[in-house]
Each structure stands twice: as C-alpha cells, then as structure tokens.
Design a protein around this motif. Structure first.
Motif, mmCIF file in Angstrom:
data_model
loop_
_atom_site.group_PDB
_atom_site.id
_atom_site.type_symbol
_atom_site.label_atom_id
_atom_site.label_comp_id
_atom_site.label_asym_id
_atom_site.label_seq_id
_atom_site.Cartn_x
_atom_site.Cartn_y
_atom_site.Cartn_z
ATOM 1 N N GLN A 75 -36.885 -11.176 -7.950
ATOM 2 C CA GLN A 75 -37.357 -10.235 -6.953
ATOM 3 C C GLN A 75 -36.957 -8.687 -6.554
ATOM 4 O O GLN A 75 -37.954 -7.632 -6.244
ATOM 5 N N LEU A 76 -36.234 -7.998 -7.655
ATOM 6 C CA LEU A 76 -35.611 -6.810 -7.249
ATOM 7 C C LEU A 76 -36.094 -5.795 -8.311
ATOM 8 O O LEU A 76 -36.730 -4.524 -7.828
ATOM 9 N N ASP A 77 -36.322 -6.760 -9.480
ATOM 10 C CA ASP A 77 -37.275 -5.666 -10.554
ATOM 11 C C ASP A 77 -38.399 -6.503 -11.204
ATOM 12 O O ASP A 77 -38.352 -7.326 -12.017
ATOM 13 N N PRO A 78 -39.830 -6.637 -10.826
ATOM 14 C CA PRO A 78 -40.856 -8.207 -11.007
ATOM 15 C C PRO A 78 -41.417 -7.262 -12.353
ATOM 16 O O PRO A 78 -41.514 -8.205 -12.830
ATOM 17 N N ASP A 79 -41.353 -5.778 -12.259
ATOM 18 C CA ASP A 79 -42.003 -5.913 -13.924
ATOM 19 C C ASP A 79 -40.750 -6.454 -15.921
ATOM 20 O O ASP A 79 -40.993 -6.267 -16.412
ATOM 21 N N LYS A 80 -39.140 -6.723 -14.931
ATOM 22 C CA LYS A 80 -39.007 -7.111 -15.796
ATOM 23 C C LYS A 80 -39.084 -8.896 -15.872
ATOM 24 O O LYS A 80 -38.087 -9.327 -16.972
ATOM 25 N N LEU B 113 -43.331 -10.420 -7.701
ATOM 26 C CA LEU B 113 -43.671 -8.689 -7.050
ATOM 27 C C LEU B 113 -44.501 -9.348 -5.690
ATOM 28 O O LEU B 113 -43.844 -8.374 -4.548
ATOM 29 N N ILE B 114 -44.575 -10.592 -5.005
ATOM 30 C CA ILE B 114 -44.708 -10.865 -4.214
ATOM 31 C C ILE B 114 -43.658 -11.607 -3.357
ATOM 32 O O ILE B 114 -43.687 -10.642 -1.913
ATOM 33 N N VAL B 115 -42.374 -11.610 -3.299
ATOM 34 C CA VAL B 115 -40.967 -11.807 -2.879
ATOM 35 C C VAL B 115 -40.978 -11.122 -2.498
ATOM 36 O O VAL B 115 -40.257 -10.402 -1.550
ATOM 37 N N GLN B 116 -41.155 -9.658 -3.229
ATOM 38 C CA GLN B 116 -40.751 -8.618 -3.400
ATOM 39 C C GLN B 116 -41.187 -7.230 -1.940
ATOM 40 O O GLN B 116 -40.920 -7.143 -0.956
ATOM 41 N N GLY B 117 -42.516 -7.920 -2.099
ATOM 42 C CA GLY B 117 -43.153 -7.208 -0.900
ATOM 43 C C GLY B 117 -43.218 -7.500 0.282
ATOM 44 O O GLY B 117 -43.111 -7.296 1.022
#
Length: 292
Positions: free
Chosen positions: A207-212, A221-225
């Motif tokens: 969640q802190l860096d979805p690109d990884k 990305l959804i959890v992060q957003g």
C-alpha cells in the motif's frame, strides 16, 4: 539480528489468533455442500456476532429495501464470502479492544479504518475489479500492523515516536530503523497468517508503494487511494473538514487519473460514503460514537 515480520507474528500467535467461530465459518464456507442454515447454526452460538451481523446487513452499507430479520436470511442475501469478510472484520476489531488510550485512540483508528474499507470497496467497484468487495477488508485492516506494534512492542515503539519527534523522521522511516520493517509489512504478515486471500494481504503489503508490487498492483493502489479518501471522510466527520479541505479535490482528481477513471469520477465519493461509514463504524465498535 533483527526480527522479521514473520518472526514477530509467530511469536505473538497466541495473542492474535482468530476465535473458533471465525475458524469454523471459514471452514464451512470452503465446503461446497454448506448451506446458509449450516452457517447460521454456528453464528447463532455467538449472540453478539448475530446481532451485529443483522445490524450490518440492515445498514446503509447494503441499502436493502426490506428489513432482514434472521441470520439465515442475512446469509442468503449477503452471500458466503461477504459474510466471511464481515465476521473477520468483527473479530479483528474485538481482538484489539482495550489498548490504552495513551497508545492509540481506538475510536479514531477504527473510524478511519472503516472509512478506508468502504472507500476501497467503492473504488474497486468503480474500477471494475473482480470480487472487489473483499477489498473492504484490505482497507479496514490496512493499518492493523500498528496495533500489533502497540500491543506487543510498546517499549520499542517509544523509540519510534522519539525518532519522529527528535529527528523528524517519517513514521515509516522510524519503524524501519527500529524494527527493520514497517506497519504495512507486519499487517500483511498477520493477514497472511489468518489465511486472508493473497489479493488482500499483498495489497496491504504494498500500500505504501504500489508500483513495487509484482502482482495485485491495482489492489494495492486502491488501498493506498482509499486510505486518503478515508482521511478526507474522517476530516469532515470528526475534525471539522478543515485539515484536507484545500487539497481534497486535487487529490481525488489525481487518484481518478491513476485509476483510469474520468477526472471528476471521485469528486463526490467522500460525501457519498459518509453515512455508510458512520453506520458501519457504530456496528463494528459497539458503544463508540463519532466525536464531532
């Protein structure tokens, strides 16, 4: 040699294990021959769980046109997997009940978790994620690693707080310096130990860096957003709306772009889910109230 998240979860297994009702429901849901009545028989042994389930299915979260009066009826209408999500959410909240308020304000913690969970479910639906409803759990429990730290590593976490205050480190930087990992790593490992679907615990892990994320990047990305949407809802409901008022609109439009949605698709999302958030919070955290 520092612990790994796996080491810490194994060491705390006796503290953070799911109760028999949750384990039995999990087992029954995985059996193809299970009927709603079979699940209802197990759930009805726990009166508090039964009452909470009925309150949830009659809340704005489900927006049912008619009153649901029995557990069997609730199971039939909600479905087996969403039922499992609700039960796991209920027991996760109960498990950390009673943490001292000087460590964490549990009402604010769970209000934010509920807001994040409902936002995650809604973002997944709008993005067309298959079985995206389960991301409610990923959002609700996205910060559960913090509660493990507070519960079991209070003395070490005091050093985290000192680093944040004295050296102006971020929470993540301070946790990684003290423990070698952060709350997202630890929370994901707990959810994996609880046998949550891979799509959930990996979304929490990244969640802190979805690109990884090598897989389930969209879910991460959804959890992060959703966490940011949850902060907007919390700011409006509890803190008077001032903290994020100026940046909320810009953030929502940026998030819509990252999710491949029209730029204005999420403008009304915090307001759209606010009633659901309050109702689900009051069900999952009995006796609590939102402090306005």
């Amino acid at each position: 040699m520092k612990m790994t998240p796996q080491d810490l979860i194994k060491e705390t297994e006796h503290l953070f294990s799911l109760p028999d009702v949750a384990l039995r429901v999990n087992q029954l849901i995985d059996e193809p021959s299970t009927r709603p009545a079979d699940l209802a028989e197990v759930i009805l042994y726990d009166a508090a769980l039964s009452a909470r389930l009925l309150r949830l299915v009659n809340s704005a979260y489900y927006a049912r046109p008619v009153l649901i009066e029995t557990v069997t009826q609730a199971i039939s209408l909600v479905g087996f997997r969403p039922l499992r999500d609700l039960i796991l959410a209920t027991f996760a909240v109960e498990m950390f009940h009673g943490l001292p308020p000087e460590k964490v304000n549990m009402e604010r913690f769970w209000f934010h978790g509920v807001a994040t969970g409902i936002a995650a479910r809604e973002l997944a639906k709008r993005r067309g994620v298959r079985e995206g409803e389960r991301l409610f759990l990923g959002g609700l429990l996205h910060s559960i690693g913090k509660l493990v730290f507070f519960s079991y590593c209070a003395d070490d976490y005091a050093e985290v707080l000192r680093l944040i205050d004295d050296e102006r480190l971020s929470v993540i930087e301070a946790e990684e310096r003290v423990f070698g990992f952060n709350f997202a790593d630890l929370g994901a490992e707990l959810l994996r130990a609880w046998r949550f679907p891979e799509s959930i615990w990996k979304a929490v892990a990244h969640q802190l860096d979805p690109d990884k994320a090598s897989d389930y990047r969209l879910e991460a990305l959804i959890v992060q957003g959703a966490e940011q949407v949850g902060s907007i809802v919390q700011s409006t409901a509890i803190d008077g709306g001032e903290a994020l008022a100026t940046s909320a609109s810009d953030y929502l439009r940026s998030l819509a772009g990252r999710l491949g949605l029209p730029s204005d698709a999420l403008d009304e999302l915090p307001g759209d889910i606010s009633l659901q958030v309050v109702e689900v919070f009051e069900v999952l955290v009995p006796g609590a109230s939102v402090v306005y």
